[in-house]
Each structure stands twice: as C-alpha cells, then as structure tokens.
Design a protein around this motif. Structure first.
Motif, PDB file in Angstrom:
ATOM      1  N   LEU A  69       7.572  24.394  74.370  1.00 32.06           N
ATOM      2  CA  LEU A  69       7.765  25.049  73.071  1.00 32.06           C
ATOM      3  C   LEU A  69       7.147  26.450  73.084  1.00 32.06           C
ATOM      4  O   LEU A  69       7.753  27.426  72.653  1.00 32.06           O
ATOM      5  N   GLN A  70       5.948  26.535  73.627  1.00 33.67           N
ATOM      6  CA  GLN A  70       5.249  27.824  73.665  1.00 33.67           C
ATOM      7  C   GLN A  70       6.005  28.839  74.536  1.00 33.67           C
ATOM      8  O   GLN A  70       6.188  29.989  74.151  1.00 33.67           O
ATOM      9  N   THR A  71       6.444  28.371  75.723  1.00 32.77           N
ATOM     10  CA  THR A  71       7.202  29.278  76.604  1.00 32.77           C
ATOM     11  C   THR A  71       8.446  29.786  75.889  1.00 32.77           C
ATOM     12  O   THR A  71       8.763  30.980  75.922  1.00 32.77           O
ATOM     13  N   LEU A  72       9.129  28.888  75.222  1.00 36.39           N
ATOM     14  CA  LEU A  72      10.361  29.254  74.516  1.00 36.39           C
ATOM     15  C   LEU A  72      10.077  30.304  73.441  1.00 36.39           C
ATOM     16  O   LEU A  72      10.818  31.270  73.279  1.00 36.39           O
ATOM     17  N   GLN A  73       8.978  30.104  72.732  1.00 36.43           N
ATOM     18  CA  GLN A  73       8.689  31.009  71.611  1.00 36.43           C
ATOM     19  C   GLN A  73       8.093  32.343  72.067  1.00 36.43           C
ATOM     20  O   GLN A  73       8.124  33.305  71.326  1.00 36.43           O
ATOM     21  N   GLU A  74       7.596  32.374  73.304  1.00 40.26           N
ATOM     22  CA  GLU A  74       6.954  33.614  73.747  1.00 40.26           C
ATOM     23  C   GLU A  74       7.777  34.401  74.766  1.00 40.26           C
ATOM     24  O   GLU A  74       7.354  35.450  75.213  1.00 40.26           O
ATOM     25  N   CYS A  75       8.935  33.875  75.165  1.00 36.85           N
ATOM     26  CA  CYS A  75       9.647  34.546  76.260  1.00 36.85           C
ATOM     27  C   CYS A  75      10.545  35.685  75.793  1.00 36.85           C
ATOM     28  O   CYS A  75      11.218  36.315  76.605  1.00 36.85           O
TER      29      CYS A  75
ATOM     30  N   MET B 126      13.131  18.595  69.596  1.00 38.47           N
ATOM     31  CA  MET B 126      14.477  19.164  69.464  1.00 38.47           C
ATOM     32  C   MET B 126      15.151  19.185  70.827  1.00 38.47           C
ATOM     33  O   MET B 126      14.477  19.262  71.856  1.00 38.47           O
ATOM     34  N   TYR B 127      16.468  19.154  70.811  1.00 41.40           N
ATOM     35  CA  TYR B 127      17.232  19.236  72.053  1.00 41.40           C
ATOM     36  C   TYR B 127      17.924  20.597  72.075  1.00 41.40           C
ATOM     37  O   TYR B 127      18.795  20.872  71.248  1.00 41.40           O
TER      38      TYR B 127
ATOM     39  N   SER C  48      20.430  36.364  78.063  1.00 41.71           N
ATOM     40  CA  SER C  48      20.715  36.341  79.491  1.00 41.71           C
ATOM     41  C   SER C  48      19.634  35.557  80.218  1.00 41.71           C
ATOM     42  O   SER C  48      18.463  35.677  79.889  1.00 41.71           O
ATOM     43  N   TRP C  49      20.028  34.793  81.220  1.00 43.62           N
ATOM     44  CA  TRP C  49      19.024  33.976  81.906  1.00 43.62           C
ATOM     45  C   TRP C  49      18.109  34.813  82.781  1.00 43.62           C
ATOM     46  O   TRP C  49      17.202  34.281  83.398  1.00 43.62           O
ATOM     47  N   MET C  50      18.329  36.124  82.794  1.00 36.66           N
ATOM     48  CA  MET C  50      17.364  36.959  83.517  1.00 36.66           C
ATOM     49  C   MET C  50      16.186  37.276  82.610  1.00 36.66           C
ATOM     50  O   MET C  50      15.161  37.744  83.052  1.00 36.66           O
ATOM     51  N   ASP C  51      16.382  37.055  81.313  1.00 39.36           N
ATOM     52  CA  ASP C  51      15.340  37.438  80.364  1.00 39.36           C
ATOM     53  C   ASP C  51      14.455  36.275  79.950  1.00 39.36           C
ATOM     54  O   ASP C  51      13.591  36.414  79.097  1.00 39.36           O
ATOM     55  N   HIS C  52      14.716  35.101  80.478  1.00 41.56           N
ATOM     56  CA  HIS C  52      13.874  33.956  80.134  1.00 41.56           C
ATOM     57  C   HIS C  52      13.869  32.983  81.309  1.00 41.56           C
ATOM     58  O   HIS C  52      14.774  33.025  82.141  1.00 41.56           O
ATOM     59  N   PRO C  53      12.848  32.139  81.379  1.00 41.29           N
ATOM     60  CA  PRO C  53      12.765  31.285  82.574  1.00 41.29           C
ATOM     61  C   PRO C  53      13.587  29.995  82.486  1.00 41.29           C
ATOM     62  O   PRO C  53      13.530  29.180  83.391  1.00 41.29           O
ATOM     63  N   PHE C  54      14.366  29.809  81.399  1.00 38.62           N
ATOM     64  CA  PHE C  54      15.113  28.554  81.258  1.00 38.62           C
ATOM     65  C   PHE C  54      16.495  28.699  81.868  1.00 38.62           C
ATOM     66  O   PHE C  54      17.433  29.103  81.205  1.00 38.62           O
TER      67      PHE C  54
ATOM     68  N   ILE D 208      12.860  19.819  74.179  1.00 40.09           N
ATOM     69  CA  ILE D 208      11.504  20.375  74.010  1.00 40.09           C
ATOM     70  C   ILE D 208      10.574  19.164  73.943  1.00 40.09           C
ATOM     71  O   ILE D 208      10.379  18.571  72.888  1.00 40.09           O
ATOM     72  N   SER D 209      10.075  18.791  75.120  1.00 43.36           N
ATOM     73  CA  SER D 209       9.341  17.531  75.167  1.00 43.36           C
ATOM     74  C   SER D 209       7.833  17.710  75.035  1.00 43.36           C
ATOM     75  O   SER D 209       7.115  16.746  74.826  1.00 43.36           O
TER      76      SER D 209
END
Ligand SMILES: [Fe+2]
Ligand SMILES: [Fe+2]
Length: 410
Positions: A42-48, A15-16, A23-29, A36-37
C-alpha cells in the motif's frame, strides 16, 4: 469483473488492483493486477508517484463512503473527448514519397541506426567520448526519411527484440521526436536537436545492471532506485563529451520528470520542464509501452494512445500530447482493429481520410475464424467502420505478419 477507478489516496489493504494508471517505467508494479495484501504494498503504491488505479470490486474491497470512484463508461467518455479535441485542425502531412517507396529506404536506415547506436553505447560503456559527427549524420538520415514519409520509419520502430531493445528504443524515440517536432512547427536545427536528444536520452542505461534492466519480475524499491539513476548517469556521460548541446543534456536529464512534480530525478514541475523534455517524456512513454519486453508484451499503438489520454493529467503537457496524437494518429499505423463487419484489419495509413477512418488491410474473418485474402479498404469511402481495437497477442498474430500486411498495402 466490476472495475472502478480510484485515487491512490483512497486505496486500502484488501483491495484488488486490476491496473495501475501509468507507464510501468514510472512505478515498480510491472504486474497488471495484484492484491494490496499488506501495508508495504500500500505504501509503495501511494508513494511511487501514481495518481490513480483501477480496482476490481468483485475480487477485493470497494472504496469507502465519500471517496470518488469512476466507472469504465465515465473514463471512456473522458478519453473519447480528449482524443476528439486532440485531432482538431490536423494538418495534412506532406509526404513527397509513397510509403512503399520509402519503406525500403527506411528499413536500411533502421538497420544501420541499430548498429551505430549499439556501437556508440558500447564505446560509451568503455569510457570513450561520443563521436558526435557520426551521431549527427545518423540523425540527419532519420530526419530525411521522416520528411519523405514519416509512416515508413515509424511503422518499423515497434519491432524490437529483448537484446536490441535499448538501441531500437533510442532510434524510435529519435524518429518520434523529429515527427512530433515537425507537428509542433519546428524546422532545421530545432528538429535536428530534437532527434539528437531522442537518440541519446537513455544513454545512462549503459550503467544500469543488466539484471535490473531486464528483470522479468517486479523491481524491489532498491532496484527501482537504481533504474531511476539513468537520467543523471546519462547526463554525466554526455557532459563529458565535447559538443553535446544543452537541449540533448536537458532531455537526457529530465525525460522522466512530470508536470505535477512527481517525476525524477529532480521533481521539476510545470513551466520548469522545457518543451524538449516534455516532448521527450511523451515519445519515450509511447515507445516503451508499445514495445514487447521480456517481462511484458507491449500494447497495441491505438490502445497506448487511449491509455496515455487517460493518464495525461499531471503527466504530460496537454498541447504536446495533442500534437503527438496528431503525429501518430488515433489508430497508428500497425494497429489491429475489428470492423463493424466482424472482419479484422491492420491500419496501413492513418492520414488518407480522417484520423477516425484510416486506410486498413482486411485479412481475417472473426465470424468464420479464418484468414481472408488481404484487401485494402479506405474506411473514409467504405460503409464499414472501426468497431474496436484488438490485441494482436490475444489473437496470436505474429507482429511481423501484421507488419507485412502494412507493407503489402502500400
Ligand atoms: Fe529513460
Ligand atoms: Fe527511454
């Protein structure tokens, strides 16, 4: 582009992601868009702790059958509805002093606050206890300026440079906490406490290494974990300083908690998060996402309010968020807007009419692509109306020039 908003649980490799909803303070992206390569992303996204993302299905995989997906139109209606309900029963704010008159005073207080907060952080860095009387008198000055005319100091609060970000963010959150506290009916000591808590909420950042704090790229998981230590680090510093109130300690420790229990450091949820910490969370995010950082330019105030309305579920207390919208307006002062006439304008006073038709300064023609002689327009008394929110960066307008227009009109 074909955007759909989906739950992170339905995200998959291929997925793109066009935008992370939070807020970008609440996640590392920190990047706005990415693919999502691999399984790690994917895991970071789902766990952040993020609930939803916008995906672009013209650039990557679509959602699977049966998964919920929302269109931009669905979301726009939802945000409009949230903001409409937020601005019912707005109290006309009392402003004993005209904006123009208070701006001069506010500028002096703002500069002084920056200096005092910088030296306070410096002393804390050297392990000295905080001089609370000095902080208290600064909070009083900020509070008095807000009482005289809250637009003045709040309109200055956005202008920050890379070097003074943390100090000016503290000043801005202090001013926002006082303005929000007033909107919530607080007075006297409660307001002072709200301001003090805002001023000191991020003091723990003195222990965050510079290269993590100002990293111009995505944080690794380890770096993000280091960043997340600042509430507890700040709490330790404040606890060691005699006279710091429970409210200040509480906001410092819990301003990154979230109602759904996915915040940090203690994953508190719902009622276990105090009113002051809930206020801190809203003021903190608003100021952070409207500020320019070394790795990202800030959002326009009006855009930030819409984004926060979009993310509100699980993140913020609804009644605190509504009070916040009443405090800063749907089109906060300094917002760049396009009018139906095709002219660009800066919002210079959002409380003159309804929150949907503020006072603006018209200064640019999009049809002729040229600057106009600045003209103040009361939209509540004009045929013209706001058609859209615009981004100053895309028009390459200097924020200081826009700020100047606000002052011009006062
Ligand atoms: Fe923080
Ligand atoms: Fe903060």
């Amino acid at each position: 582009m074909n955007r759909k908003k989906i739950h992170v649980g339905d995200a998959r490799i291929g997925m793109y992601v066009d935008e992370v909803c939070g807020s970008w303070m609440d996640h590392p992206f920190w990047k706005k868009a990415f693919r999502i390569s691999n399984a790690r992303i994917l895991q970071t996204l789902q766990e952040c702790g993020i609930h939803e993302v916008w995906i672009d299905v013209s650039k990557g995989l679509d959602v699977g059958v049966g998964a919920d997906a929302f269109t931009e139109e669905d979301e726009k209606l939802k945000v409009d509805e949230t903001l409409r309900s937020a601005i019912t029963n707005v109290r006309k704010s009392e402003r004993p002093v005209e904006l123009q008159k208070e701006l001069g005073q506010a500028r002096i207080i703002h500069a002084k606050a920056k200096k005092e907060v910088a030296s306070m952080f410096q002393e804390a860095r050297m392990g000295k206890a905080l001089q609370l009387e000095q902080v208290a008198s600064l909070v009083d000055e900020i509070s008095h300026s807000i009482m005289r005319n809250q637009c003045a100091l709040l309109s200055l609060a956005r202008l920050k440079s890379k070097d003074d970000y943390t100090y000016l963010h503290s000043v801005a959150v202090c001013a926002l906490m006082i303005a929000l506290g007033r909107q919530l009916g607080m007075e006297g000591d409660a307001l002072r406490q709200a301001g003090m808590a805002g001023l000191l909420h991020d003091i723990g950042k003195i222990m965050t290494p510079e290269e993590v704090l100002n990293k111009p790229g995505s944080l690794t998981r380890e770096e993000f974990d280091i960043m997340k230590q600042h509430p507890r680090g700040g709490w330790d510093i404040l606890r060691a300083s005699p006279g710091v109130s429970e409210i200040t300690l509480d906001v410092c420790l819990h301003h990154h908690e979230r109602l759904d229990g996915k915040g940090y450091p203690m994953k508190l949820s719902g009622e276990s998060i105090s009113l002051f910490a809930r206020m801190g969370a809203v003021c903190d995010v608003y100021d952070a996402i409207t500020s320019n950082r070394c790795y990202k330019s800030g959002w326009e105030p009006a855009e930030a309010i819409r984004k926060m309305a979009e993310w509100k579920d699980g993140n913020y207390d609804e009644s605190v968020f509504h009070a916040f919208v009443k405090t800063v307006g749907i089109y906060p002062i300094g917002s760049l807007v396009r009018l139906e006439s095709g002219r660009l304008a800066v919002v210079s006073d959002q409380f003159s009419g309804s929150l949907l038709s503020p006072k603006v300064v018209v200064f640019y023609s999009t049809r002729h692509r040229e600057h106009l002689y600045p003209e103040m327009v009361e939209l509540s008394r004009s045929q013209d109306a706001i058609a859209a929110i615009e981004k100053a960066a895309e028009w390459k307008f200097d924020p200081a020039m826009l700020q100047g227009l606000v002052q011009l009109s006062a």
